[in-house]
Design an enzyme around this catalytic site. Sequence first.
Site, PDB file in Angstrom:
ATOM      1  N   SER A 137      35.468  36.566  42.817  1.00 56.32           N
ATOM      2  CA  SER A 137      36.255  35.404  42.427  1.00 56.32           C
ATOM      3  C   SER A 137      36.852  34.708  43.638  1.00 56.32           C
ATOM      4  O   SER A 137      37.486  33.679  43.495  1.00 56.32           O
ATOM      5  CB  SER A 137      37.352  35.822  41.460  1.00 56.32           C
ATOM      6  OG  SER A 137      37.904  37.053  41.835  1.00 56.32           O
ATOM      7  N   HIS A 196      29.903  33.336  39.441  1.00 51.99           N
ATOM      8  CA  HIS A 196      31.277  33.700  39.062  1.00 51.99           C
ATOM      9  C   HIS A 196      31.529  33.404  37.586  1.00 51.99           C
ATOM     10  O   HIS A 196      31.676  32.255  37.191  1.00 51.99           O
ATOM     11  CB  HIS A 196      32.253  32.924  39.963  1.00 51.99           C
ATOM     12  CG  HIS A 196      33.685  33.272  39.725  1.00 51.99           C
ATOM     13  ND1 HIS A 196      34.711  32.406  39.984  1.00 51.99           N
ATOM     14  CD2 HIS A 196      34.263  34.401  39.239  1.00 51.99           C
ATOM     15  CE1 HIS A 196      35.853  32.981  39.677  1.00 51.99           C
ATOM     16  NE2 HIS A 196      35.607  34.188  39.215  1.00 51.99           N
ATOM     17  N   GLU A 234      30.738  29.536  37.841  1.00 50.97           N
ATOM     18  CA  GLU A 234      30.758  28.853  39.138  1.00 50.97           C
ATOM     19  C   GLU A 234      29.599  29.402  39.967  1.00 50.97           C
ATOM     20  O   GLU A 234      29.461  30.622  40.103  1.00 50.97           O
ATOM     21  CB  GLU A 234      32.068  29.191  39.885  1.00 50.97           C
ATOM     22  CG  GLU A 234      33.072  28.076  39.929  1.00 50.97           C
ATOM     23  CD  GLU A 234      34.342  28.464  40.684  1.00 50.97           C
ATOM     24  OE1 GLU A 234      34.696  29.651  40.778  1.00 50.97           O
ATOM     25  OE2 GLU A 234      34.984  27.533  41.178  1.00 50.97           O
ATOM     26  N   ASN A 258      39.764  29.491  41.550  1.00 51.41           N
ATOM     27  CA  ASN A 258      40.956  30.243  41.953  1.00 51.41           C
ATOM     28  C   ASN A 258      41.802  29.533  42.994  1.00 51.41           C
ATOM     29  O   ASN A 258      42.955  29.893  43.210  1.00 51.41           O
ATOM     30  CB  ASN A 258      40.561  31.644  42.401  1.00 51.41           C
ATOM     31  CG  ASN A 258      40.304  32.499  41.181  1.00 51.41           C
ATOM     32  OD1 ASN A 258      41.050  32.425  40.202  1.00 51.41           O
ATOM     33  ND2 ASN A 258      39.239  33.276  41.197  1.00 51.41           N
TER      34      ASN A 258
HETATM   35  N1  CAA Z   1      35.401  39.052  23.701  1.00 52.65           N
HETATM   36  C1  CAA Z   1      34.642  38.276  22.892  1.00 52.65           C
HETATM   37  N2  CAA Z   1      35.140  37.282  22.137  1.00 52.65           N
HETATM   38  C2  CAA Z   1      36.464  37.055  22.202  1.00 52.65           C
HETATM   39  C3  CAA Z   1      37.316  37.828  23.026  1.00 52.65           C
HETATM   40  C4  CAA Z   1      36.741  38.862  23.789  1.00 52.65           C
HETATM   41  N3  CAA Z   1      37.458  39.632  24.603  1.00 52.65           N
HETATM   42  N4  CAA Z   1      38.589  37.354  22.862  1.00 52.65           N
HETATM   43  C5  CAA Z   1      38.524  36.343  21.984  1.00 52.65           C
HETATM   44  N5  CAA Z   1      37.260  36.155  21.596  1.00 52.65           N
HETATM   45  C6  CAA Z   1      36.739  35.124  20.687  1.00 52.65           C
HETATM   46  C7  CAA Z   1      37.223  35.301  19.269  1.00 52.65           C
HETATM   47  O1  CAA Z   1      36.367  36.131  18.519  1.00 52.65           O
HETATM   48  C8  CAA Z   1      37.189  33.870  18.761  1.00 52.65           C
HETATM   49  O2  CAA Z   1      35.852  33.477  18.439  1.00 52.65           O
HETATM   50  P1  CAA Z   1      35.525  32.433  17.251  1.00 52.65           P
HETATM   51  O3  CAA Z   1      36.201  31.149  17.654  1.00 52.65           O
HETATM   52  O4  CAA Z   1      34.027  32.348  17.290  1.00 52.65           O
HETATM   53  O5  CAA Z   1      36.082  33.055  16.032  1.00 52.65           O
HETATM   54  C9  CAA Z   1      37.588  33.045  19.972  1.00 52.65           C
HETATM   55  O6  CAA Z   1      37.300  33.871  21.112  1.00 52.65           O
HETATM   56  C10 CAA Z   1      39.056  32.712  19.956  1.00 52.65           C
HETATM   57  O7  CAA Z   1      39.767  33.934  19.868  1.00 52.65           O
HETATM   58  P2  CAA Z   1      41.125  34.156  19.063  1.00 52.65           P
HETATM   59  O8  CAA Z   1      41.241  33.138  17.962  1.00 52.65           O
HETATM   60  O9  CAA Z   1      41.282  35.605  18.737  1.00 52.65           O
HETATM   61  O10 CAA Z   1      42.241  33.946  20.134  1.00 52.65           O
HETATM   62  P3  CAA Z   1      42.592  32.667  20.936  1.00 52.65           P
HETATM   63  O11 CAA Z   1      42.266  31.413  20.225  1.00 52.65           O
HETATM   64  O12 CAA Z   1      43.963  32.933  21.395  1.00 52.65           O
HETATM   65  O13 CAA Z   1      41.588  32.742  22.201  1.00 52.65           O
HETATM   66  C11 CAA Z   1      41.097  33.320  24.435  1.00 52.65           C
HETATM   67  C12 CAA Z   1      41.582  33.831  23.073  1.00 52.65           C
HETATM   68  C13 CAA Z   1      39.667  32.838  24.305  1.00 52.65           C
HETATM   69  C14 CAA Z   1      41.183  34.487  25.397  1.00 52.65           C
HETATM   70  C15 CAA Z   1      42.044  32.109  24.850  1.00 52.65           C
HETATM   71  O14 CAA Z   1      43.392  32.516  24.804  1.00 52.65           O
HETATM   72  C16 CAA Z   1      41.732  31.574  26.227  1.00 52.65           C
HETATM   73  O15 CAA Z   1      40.832  30.793  26.411  1.00 52.65           O
HETATM   74  N6  CAA Z   1      42.537  31.988  27.212  1.00 52.65           N
HETATM   75  C17 CAA Z   1      42.340  31.592  28.617  1.00 52.65           C
HETATM   76  C18 CAA Z   1      41.295  32.463  29.247  1.00 52.65           C
HETATM   77  C19 CAA Z   1      41.054  32.108  30.679  1.00 52.65           C
HETATM   78  O16 CAA Z   1      41.664  31.240  31.277  1.00 52.65           O
HETATM   79  N7  CAA Z   1      40.124  32.831  31.284  1.00 52.65           N
HETATM   80  C20 CAA Z   1      39.790  32.680  32.665  1.00 52.65           C
HETATM   81  C21 CAA Z   1      40.505  33.712  33.451  1.00 52.65           C
HETATM   82  S1  CAA Z   1      40.155  33.575  35.172  1.00 52.65           S
HETATM   83  C22 CAA Z   1      38.807  34.542  35.388  1.00 52.65           C
HETATM   84  O17 CAA Z   1      38.331  35.211  34.535  1.00 52.65           O
HETATM   85  C23 CAA Z   1      38.143  34.528  36.692  1.00 52.65           C
HETATM   86  C24 CAA Z   1      38.879  34.823  37.889  1.00 52.65           C
HETATM   87  O18 CAA Z   1      38.313  34.604  38.932  1.00 52.65           O
HETATM   88  C25 CAA Z   1      40.232  35.416  37.973  1.00 52.65           C
END
Ligand code: CAA
Length: 272
Positions: free
Chosen positions: A106, A127, A139, A177
Amino acid sequence: MGSGIAQVLVRSGYSVVLHDTTQELVGRGAEKISRGLERDVEKGQLTAEEKQRAESRLKTTTKLPDLASFDMVIEAVTEKFEIKAEVFRSLDALCRPEAIFASNTSSISITRLAGVTRRPMRFVGLHFFNPVPVMKLVEVVRGLDTTEETVAAAEQIAASVGKTPIRSRDLPGFVSNRLLMPMINEAVYAVMEGVAAPEGVDGVMKLGMNHPMGPLELADLIGLDVCLDIMKVLHEGFHDSKYRPCPLLERMVEAGRLGRKSGRGFYSYAKA
Ligand code: CAA
């Protein structure tokens, strides 16, 4: 991240060998993939038979030589240069010269990682984002010697698993990031300075800016140790004090409060 990446690959028809250092860890990864695919079945996005076929495309191993014949290796080990470099040095000696090496790093320089191998032209950043099955972005990071063919192959892989590839140059933190981590770091400063409690900081960003998660909830999801490592890469890479890690973030990592994976970060989590 590794199991999430393997999950989207087997779901899209690729044969994957998932490698980890112990049988317990690689078994945990395979279970996570199975639960993830089950979730897709429950949602009606996959039939039980398709799930079974996807699972049959997954093999697990604790031996690096089992990766020797593959066309592409995607590394997702811990975010420390020396550990990643050691993995790539070993793989370079084992894998076919035509095989493409991709790193899910990342923030670590793709050029620097590619430099430990004899195939910098076939080395690329791929990424993914957490949770991998949900997040649309990949990415694609081009190192100094990465060829256009390698970048195009990486983009094609990302698109074939339903993701949208976006290119970034190989500068610290890439695009994602460089923007995300200073926001999280500043949120930690806001807590440290008593501007608001974690719930308040996160509430402002969710209700006022429409972010799906607050920055501190997101830090707990990513892992506070990973956030700290990335801030250090930005700080050391740009030599700019605006990227200095917040002392509270450092203290929390020292205390083992790493977020969801340790059961406690800015919030408490029942351990799975
Ligand atoms: N695995 C698979 N599917 C998942 C999941 C997981 N761990 N968590 C949630 N989902 C799915 C759910 O099943 C749901 O699917 P449907 O719409 O098809 O029913 C969908 O995602 C939405 O989930 P929820 O309704 O339970 O919950 P939510 O609406 O609060 O969404 C979330 C959860 C998708 C995590 C949302 O909160 C989100 O987008 N958060 C931000 C995540 C983010 O910013 N990620 C990037 C992090 S940075 C990184 O990873 C890289 C780095 O370099 C640090």
